[in-house]
Design a protein around this motif. Structure first.
Motif, PDB file in Angstrom:
ATOM      1  N   GLY A   4       0.832  -1.199   0.000  1.00 44.95           N
ATOM      2  CA  GLY A   4       0.000   0.000   0.000  1.00 44.95           C
ATOM      3  C   GLY A   4       0.862   1.243   0.000  1.00 44.95           C
ATOM      4  O   GLY A   4       0.524   2.257   0.623  1.00 44.95           O
ATOM      5  N   ALA A   5       1.983   1.186  -0.731  1.00 42.72           N
ATOM      6  CA  ALA A   5       3.000   2.228  -0.637  1.00 42.72           C
ATOM      7  C   ALA A   5       2.557   3.573  -1.197  1.00 42.72           C
ATOM      8  O   ALA A   5       3.146   4.603  -0.872  1.00 42.72           O
ATOM      9  N   GLY A   6       1.534   3.594  -2.053  1.00 38.44           N
ATOM     10  CA  GLY A   6       1.102   4.857  -2.624  1.00 38.44           C
ATOM     11  C   GLY A   6       0.119   5.622  -1.768  1.00 38.44           C
ATOM     12  O   GLY A   6      -0.188   6.783  -2.046  1.00 38.44           O
ATOM     13  N   GLY A   7      -0.397   5.000  -0.706  1.00 32.88           N
ATOM     14  CA  GLY A   7      -1.431   5.628   0.114  1.00 32.88           C
ATOM     15  C   GLY A   7      -0.875   6.557   1.171  1.00 32.88           C
ATOM     16  O   GLY A   7       0.324   6.865   1.207  1.00 32.88           O
ATOM     17  N   GLY A   8      -1.762   7.003   2.063  1.00 33.47           N
ATOM     18  CA  GLY A   8      -1.388   7.992   3.066  1.00 33.47           C
ATOM     19  C   GLY A   8      -0.266   7.525   3.970  1.00 33.47           C
ATOM     20  O   GLY A   8       0.784   8.175   4.082  1.00 33.47           O
ATOM     21  N   VAL A   9      -0.458   6.395   4.650  1.00 34.53           N
ATOM     22  CA  VAL A   9       0.582   5.869   5.527  1.00 34.53           C
ATOM     23  C   VAL A   9       1.778   5.401   4.705  1.00 34.53           C
ATOM     24  O   VAL A   9       2.933   5.671   5.041  1.00 34.53           O
ATOM     25  N   GLY A  10       1.505   4.696   3.598  1.00 31.54           N
ATOM     26  CA  GLY A  10       2.572   4.086   2.818  1.00 31.54           C
ATOM     27  C   GLY A  10       3.582   5.075   2.285  1.00 31.54           C
ATOM     28  O   GLY A  10       4.798   4.854   2.381  1.00 31.54           O
ATOM     29  N   VAL A  23       5.157  -1.749  -2.756  1.00 24.82           N
ATOM     30  CA  VAL A  23       4.114  -2.510  -3.450  1.00 24.82           C
ATOM     31  C   VAL A  23       2.911  -1.608  -3.642  1.00 24.82           C
ATOM     32  O   VAL A  23       2.365  -1.057  -2.673  1.00 24.82           O
ATOM     33  N   ALA A  24       2.499  -1.438  -4.891  1.00 23.41           N
ATOM     34  CA  ALA A  24       1.340  -0.615  -5.225  1.00 23.41           C
ATOM     35  C   ALA A  24       0.947  -0.950  -6.654  1.00 23.41           C
ATOM     36  O   ALA A  24       1.584  -1.781  -7.315  1.00 23.41           O
ATOM     37  N   SER A  25      -0.110  -0.308  -7.151  1.00 28.17           N
ATOM     38  CA  SER A  25      -0.468  -0.499  -8.555  1.00 28.17           C
ATOM     39  C   SER A  25       0.502   0.286  -9.436  1.00 28.17           C
ATOM     40  O   SER A  25       1.176   1.220  -8.974  1.00 28.17           O
ATOM     41  N   GLY A  26       0.564  -0.079 -10.723  1.00 28.35           N
ATOM     42  CA  GLY A  26       1.540   0.494 -11.628  1.00 28.35           C
ATOM     43  C   GLY A  26       1.479   1.995 -11.752  1.00 28.35           C
ATOM     44  O   GLY A  26       2.513   2.641 -11.974  1.00 28.35           O
ATOM     45  N   ARG A  27       0.293   2.589 -11.581  1.00 23.21           N
ATOM     46  CA  ARG A  27       0.185   4.038 -11.721  1.00 23.21           C
ATOM     47  C   ARG A  27       0.971   4.791 -10.647  1.00 23.21           C
ATOM     48  O   ARG A  27       1.261   5.973 -10.795  1.00 23.21           O
ATOM     49  N   HIS A  28       1.323   4.104  -9.568  1.00 25.82           N
ATOM     50  CA  HIS A  28       2.058   4.747  -8.475  1.00 25.82           C
ATOM     51  C   HIS A  28       3.568   4.570  -8.591  1.00 25.82           C
ATOM     52  O   HIS A  28       4.303   5.086  -7.738  1.00 25.82           O
ATOM     53  N   ARG A  62     -13.548   4.786  -3.938  1.00 23.28           N
ATOM     54  CA  ARG A  62     -13.099   4.285  -5.242  1.00 23.28           C
ATOM     55  C   ARG A  62     -11.687   3.721  -5.171  1.00 23.28           C
ATOM     56  O   ARG A  62     -11.263   2.985  -6.070  1.00 23.28           O
ATOM     57  N   GLY A  63     -10.930   4.026  -4.124  1.00 22.32           N
ATOM     58  CA  GLY A  63      -9.599   3.476  -3.941  1.00 22.32           C
ATOM     59  C   GLY A  63      -8.567   4.083  -4.861  1.00 22.32           C
ATOM     60  O   GLY A  63      -8.813   5.068  -5.566  1.00 22.32           O
ATOM     61  N   GLY A  64      -7.379   3.487  -4.857  1.00 26.57           N
ATOM     62  CA  GLY A  64      -6.291   3.987  -5.680  1.00 26.57           C
ATOM     63  C   GLY A  64      -5.793   5.351  -5.267  1.00 26.57           C
ATOM     64  O   GLY A  64      -5.286   6.120  -6.093  1.00 26.57           O
ATOM     65  N   ILE A  65      -5.894   5.676  -3.990  1.00 28.67           N
ATOM     66  CA  ILE A  65      -5.540   7.015  -3.511  1.00 28.67           C
ATOM     67  C   ILE A  65      -4.025   7.180  -3.496  1.00 28.67           C
ATOM     68  O   ILE A  65      -3.293   6.301  -3.054  1.00 28.67           O
ATOM     69  N   GLN A  66      -3.548   8.311  -3.968  1.00 34.84           N
ATOM     70  CA  GLN A  66      -2.123   8.633  -3.965  1.00 34.84           C
ATOM     71  C   GLN A  66      -1.904   9.754  -2.951  1.00 34.84           C
ATOM     72  O   GLN A  66      -2.158  10.918  -3.225  1.00 34.84           O
ATOM     73  N   GLY A  67      -1.457   9.383  -1.769  1.00 32.27           N
ATOM     74  CA  GLY A  67      -1.301  10.368  -0.710  1.00 32.27           C
ATOM     75  C   GLY A  67      -2.591  10.539   0.077  1.00 32.27           C
ATOM     76  O   GLY A  67      -3.223   9.575   0.469  1.00 32.27           O
ATOM     77  N   LYS A  68      -3.004  11.783   0.271  1.00 26.56           N
ATOM     78  CA  LYS A  68      -4.116  12.090   1.168  1.00 26.56           C
ATOM     79  C   LYS A  68      -5.238  12.832   0.457  1.00 26.56           C
ATOM     80  O   LYS A  68      -5.014  13.617  -0.464  1.00 26.56           O
TER      81      LYS A  68
END
Length: 337
Positions: free
Chosen positions: A178-184, A201-206, A325-331
């Motif tokens: 979940g590296a692209g998210g807020g904590v990650g 580990v994240a989706s390719g867009r990150h 919807r998920g796929g959040i990049q940051g906050k």
């Protein structure tokens, strides 16, 4: 609206994003040790939608009682508007940010124009960082810090008998799910600063995003399950957690550690014991002193907060729909007029 009221987002019945109502609400009054913060920005976090949904994702006997109506949210940045008589550490006009009264299950009340916050939950906002980015650093930054750097408190751990203990990171291989998210995305930066080699580990867009933050390697989980290619790791921080976190046991060396941020549903205790792996989690808690450490890193440009999207406070429903919807990049941030 009078001086005794304010605009806020309140929940009168549990449910989906549609239950979030932007309306007049009583302005909070101060207790000893508190300051009144005129809120400029609020950051969204998973506990916001857990509360909105009536904590239905928790086991029934874990669901705390919540008096309705309730104002969700915990992460704020703003300006001190008033102080209790016993407060000397902050003064009217100071710019501050923090995670307020967490965990408090409905008492934080951050989706509002004003919030009453214990002075010990706040830190001074760096002058070079705007309110939106400061708010985004609170819960996400404290979670990464308390899992990876220093727990910083001795409160009972609701998830396990023993206190959580961060492990040394220098020279270690650390995987962050979940590296692209807020904590990650903040955990990547803190782990790198501590001397770790980081696998994101994240989706390719990150991918470019997390590499720019310092990740040494990247795994696109939509193409390759990380548990099939990562091996002999020292630590996995699973910012998602839940029932799927046990799959990371096979990526760790004997003596390694698995830290699920959301440990409920983990069913790999026997396998972890057989493999000699420590599984540990904790409940993030408010800490002004730890936020001061994060504030210094933010001020020096050694830690940065990414913003996925920004909404007005009145549009909290749309912000929660974006989160779903998920796929959040940051906050995700709410700005308060």
């Amino acid at each position: 609206m009078t001086q005794d009221t304010m605009k806020a987002v309140r929940i009168h019945a549990f449910g989906g994003p549609e239950v979030l109502r932007y309306e007049d609400a009583p302005r909070p009054t101060l207790k000893p040790g508190e300051v009144l913060v005129r809120v400029h920005a609020v950051a969204l976090n998973p506990p916001d939608w857990y509360l909105r949904d009536g904590y239905r994702s928790l086991p029934a006997d874990w669901r705390p009682p919540v008096d309705l109506p309730v104002i969700p949210g915990s992460d704020v940045s703003g300006v001190v508007a008033a102080v209790a008589a016993d407060v000397t550490a902050l003064a009217v006009g100071d710019e501050v940010f923090g995670m307020v009264k967490f965990p408090s299950f409905g008492e934080s009340a951050a989706y509002a124009e004003y919030v009453a916050a214990p002075v010990t939950d706040l830190a001074r906002k760096p002058a070079a960082v705007d309110h939106a980015h400061a708010a985004g650093a609170a819960m996400a930054g404290l979670t990464a810090w308390q899992f990876l750097i220093e727990l910083g408190h001795d409160e009972p751990n609701p998830f396990q008998p023993a206190s959580h203990r961060p492990v040394p990171l220098s020279g270690q291989q650390v995987l962050i799910n979940g590296a692209g998210g807020g904590v990650g995305h903040l955990a990547i930066q803190l782990a790198k600063r501590a001397g770790a080699e980081v696998i994101a580990v994240a989706s390719g867009r990150h991918e470019q995003f997390v590499r720019d933050l310092g990740a040494d390697r990247f795994i696109d989980y939509t193409v390759t399950p990380p548990e099939t290619v990562a091996r002999d790791l020292d630590l996995v921080l699973d910012t998602l957690g839940g029932p799927t976190t046990a799959r990371f046991l096979r990526t760790l060396k004997r003596g390694g550690a698995l830290f699920p941020v959301y440990p409920l549903g983990f069913d790999g205790a026997d396998e972890a014991a057989r493999l000699g792996i420590t599984v540990s989690s904790t409940q993030v808690r408010s800490s002004g002193s730890q936020l001061e450490a994060l504030s210094r890193l933010l001020a020096e440009g050694r830690l940065r907060v990414a913003i996925d999207t920004t909404f007005a406070l009145a549009d909290a429903r749309q912000a929660h729909e974006r989160a779903a919807r998920g796929g959040i990049q940051g906050k995700i941030i709410l700005k308060v007029a």
